[in-house]
Design a protein around this motif. Sequence first.
Motif, PDB file in Angstrom:
ATOM      1  N   GLN A 119      -1.995  -4.603 -10.963  1.00  0.00           N
ATOM      2  CA  GLN A 119      -2.062  -3.761  -9.761  1.00  0.00           C
ATOM      3  C   GLN A 119      -0.743  -3.022  -9.537  1.00  0.00           C
ATOM      4  O   GLN A 119      -0.727  -1.878  -9.085  1.00  0.00           O
ATOM      5  CB  GLN A 119      -2.422  -4.621  -8.544  1.00  0.00           C
ATOM      6  CG  GLN A 119      -3.872  -5.098  -8.552  1.00  0.00           C
ATOM      7  CD  GLN A 119      -4.121  -6.134  -7.473  1.00  0.00           C
ATOM      8  OE1 GLN A 119      -3.829  -7.314  -7.657  1.00  0.00           O
ATOM      9  NE2 GLN A 119      -4.641  -5.707  -6.343  1.00  0.00           N
ATOM     10  N   ALA A 163      -0.249   1.111  -9.599  1.00  0.00           N
ATOM     11  CA  ALA A 163       0.427   1.907  -8.567  1.00  0.00           C
ATOM     12  C   ALA A 163       1.455   2.851  -9.190  1.00  0.00           C
ATOM     13  O   ALA A 163       1.604   4.004  -8.754  1.00  0.00           O
ATOM     14  CB  ALA A 163       1.098   0.981  -7.552  1.00  0.00           C
ATOM     15  N   GLN A 186      -0.487   5.693 -10.787  1.00  0.00           N
ATOM     16  CA  GLN A 186      -0.982   6.575  -9.732  1.00  0.00           C
ATOM     17  C   GLN A 186       0.156   7.451  -9.196  1.00  0.00           C
ATOM     18  O   GLN A 186      -0.025   8.665  -8.981  1.00  0.00           O
ATOM     19  CB  GLN A 186      -1.564   5.716  -8.610  1.00  0.00           C
ATOM     20  CG  GLN A 186      -2.348   6.479  -7.557  1.00  0.00           C
ATOM     21  CD  GLN A 186      -2.990   5.513  -6.562  1.00  0.00           C
ATOM     22  OE1 GLN A 186      -2.299   4.934  -5.722  1.00  0.00           O
ATOM     23  NE2 GLN A 186      -4.296   5.310  -6.680  1.00  0.00           N
ATOM     24  N   TYR A 215       2.694  -7.176  -4.898  1.00  0.00           N
ATOM     25  CA  TYR A 215       1.434  -7.096  -5.627  1.00  0.00           C
ATOM     26  C   TYR A 215       0.901  -8.489  -5.918  1.00  0.00           C
ATOM     27  O   TYR A 215       1.643  -9.449  -6.091  1.00  0.00           O
ATOM     28  CB  TYR A 215       1.639  -6.336  -6.946  1.00  0.00           C
ATOM     29  CG  TYR A 215       2.880  -6.763  -7.682  1.00  0.00           C
ATOM     30  CD1 TYR A 215       2.882  -7.878  -8.512  1.00  0.00           C
ATOM     31  CD2 TYR A 215       4.077  -6.073  -7.516  1.00  0.00           C
ATOM     32  CE1 TYR A 215       4.026  -8.296  -9.146  1.00  0.00           C
ATOM     33  CE2 TYR A 215       5.235  -6.481  -8.152  1.00  0.00           C
ATOM     34  CZ  TYR A 215       5.206  -7.599  -8.963  1.00  0.00           C
ATOM     35  OH  TYR A 215       6.352  -8.022  -9.575  1.00  0.00           O
ATOM     36  N   PRO A 254      -4.479  -0.521  -6.472  1.00  0.00           N
ATOM     37  CA  PRO A 254      -3.060  -0.487  -6.867  1.00  0.00           C
ATOM     38  C   PRO A 254      -2.193  -1.071  -5.752  1.00  0.00           C
ATOM     39  O   PRO A 254      -2.503  -0.915  -4.569  1.00  0.00           O
ATOM     40  CB  PRO A 254      -2.783   1.010  -7.057  1.00  0.00           C
ATOM     41  CG  PRO A 254      -4.124   1.638  -7.260  1.00  0.00           C
ATOM     42  CD  PRO A 254      -5.080   0.823  -6.442  1.00  0.00           C
ATOM     43  N   GLN A 255      -1.122  -1.765  -6.121  1.00  0.00           N
ATOM     44  CA  GLN A 255      -0.182  -2.308  -5.141  1.00  0.00           C
ATOM     45  C   GLN A 255       1.237  -2.053  -5.637  1.00  0.00           C
ATOM     46  O   GLN A 255       1.611  -2.547  -6.706  1.00  0.00           O
ATOM     47  CB  GLN A 255      -0.412  -3.805  -4.927  1.00  0.00           C
ATOM     48  CG  GLN A 255      -1.704  -4.121  -4.173  1.00  0.00           C
ATOM     49  CD  GLN A 255      -1.902  -5.612  -3.980  1.00  0.00           C
ATOM     50  OE1 GLN A 255      -1.790  -6.390  -4.924  1.00  0.00           O
ATOM     51  NE2 GLN A 255      -2.212  -6.024  -2.765  1.00  0.00           N
ATOM     52  N   SER A 256       2.011  -1.302  -4.854  1.00  0.00           N
ATOM     53  CA  SER A 256       3.335  -0.890  -5.314  1.00  0.00           C
ATOM     54  C   SER A 256       4.417  -1.908  -4.988  1.00  0.00           C
ATOM     55  O   SER A 256       5.530  -1.818  -5.491  1.00  0.00           O
ATOM     56  CB  SER A 256       3.702   0.459  -4.687  1.00  0.00           C
ATOM     57  OG  SER A 256       3.728   0.349  -3.274  1.00  0.00           O
ATOM     58  N   ALA A 284       0.805  -1.220   0.000  1.00  0.00           N
ATOM     59  CA  ALA A 284       0.000   0.000   0.000  1.00  0.00           C
ATOM     60  C   ALA A 284       0.841   1.275   0.000  1.00  0.00           C
ATOM     61  O   ALA A 284       0.296   2.357  -0.127  1.00  0.00           O
ATOM     62  CB  ALA A 284      -0.911   0.005   1.225  1.00  0.00           C
ATOM     63  N   HIS A 304      10.771   1.864  -8.550  1.00  0.00           N
ATOM     64  CA  HIS A 304       9.691   0.972  -9.005  1.00  0.00           C
ATOM     65  C   HIS A 304       9.784   0.683 -10.503  1.00  0.00           C
ATOM     66  O   HIS A 304       9.442  -0.422 -10.941  1.00  0.00           O
ATOM     67  CB  HIS A 304       8.329   1.572  -8.641  1.00  0.00           C
ATOM     68  CG  HIS A 304       7.962   1.372  -7.207  1.00  0.00           C
ATOM     69  ND1 HIS A 304       8.453   2.161  -6.200  1.00  0.00           N
ATOM     70  CD2 HIS A 304       7.180   0.438  -6.604  1.00  0.00           C
ATOM     71  CE1 HIS A 304       7.974   1.734  -5.032  1.00  0.00           C
ATOM     72  NE2 HIS A 304       7.199   0.698  -5.253  1.00  0.00           N
ATOM     73  N   ALA A 353       2.606   4.410  -0.945  1.00  0.00           N
ATOM     74  CA  ALA A 353       2.420   5.275  -2.117  1.00  0.00           C
ATOM     75  C   ALA A 353       3.774   5.618  -2.741  1.00  0.00           C
ATOM     76  O   ALA A 353       4.780   5.742  -2.042  1.00  0.00           O
ATOM     77  CB  ALA A 353       1.703   6.553  -1.707  1.00  0.00           C
TER      78      ALA A 353
END
Length: 348
Positions: free
Chosen positions: A137, A141, A144, A132, A127-129, A6, A18, A8
């Motif tokens: 997802q 992220a 987003q 995941y 979304p999952q950063s 989760a 990422h 951000a």
Amino acid sequence: MDTRGAHAIDTIDDLRRHLQWAIELEHATIPPYLCALYSLDPARNPEATHVVGTVLAEEMIHLALAANLLNAVGGSPKLDTPDLLPPYPHPLPHGDRSVHVHLAPFGPEALELFLRIEQPASADAPPQSDEYRTIGQFYAAIEQGLRTLCDKLGEEQVFTGDPARQIGEFHLRGGGGEVLPVHDLKSASAALAEIVEQGEGAARTDVWDGDRDVFHPDREEVAHYFRFQELKVGRRYRTGDTPQSGPTGEEIAVDLDGVLPMRHNPRTADYPEGSAIRVAQEEFNQTYSLLLYQLEEAFTGNPGGMMDAVGTMFGLRKQALALMKMPTGDGTTTAGPTFEYVPPERRN
């Protein structure tokens, strides 16, 4: 409530980290897809060869798109690194730890892995950063994070990369999609959509990825997950089919006797130094490490070097096929490529 992944993406350094993970993720699919492809006899399994070959070509496109995204935000793609080739089997990078990437010939076990990797997200999945559950997802992220940073800092402060590092629009033979240069939020969003839709299907609710099938231009192209589903079920998707209905079209024949019986997760350490199999595996690893070097060069200032990398891939195929025809001595299996990283100081 499940809050895994989760965190951000709220700094440029976060974003770059990422996007490097995205490169590692896209690359993670390539060795297992190569093993499955090279184990297939194309004459006895034309459909399976076509499916695995086109997905592999599109994963190379996704790798280039991830590199374009990282370059666009001022990062520097790293491919010539042992991080890209951890020992097999290993968990999907930064993803669901229950998905273990392994090397195997084409067959039910390989198909199950491919379906786990390409699993679509549900339409309401968050979304999952990190860690995941699905690749979609993870990319949601990233998008987003891109939008948040553009709102906070302005696009010009986010997209600071050298445009000369962008890989231009080209096609790798045998796959759909294209490599899109990235220079702003709009082109970044298009690149992310290209990756997710080819893997999961358009809008997370559709079987199709929005392109035309390269070899069957009269048909829409099925997303990766559903192409592998077609091979598992032995039937094509046709117009009107949905993820819920499954494929209801013409039958697809898969001949498992037309597959080279490569030993699962082979390692050079399984064979004595100087033995024919080990020497051939070491030569393959030299070539694959050269490929990673060439890709990093192509993505960090020498886009024209991509053609050198494509040429090296043809050499890899010849080496892998030779390995897969070498009996291991157990009376059942043949050898296979081990995808072990060779440090630069140990290369030929």
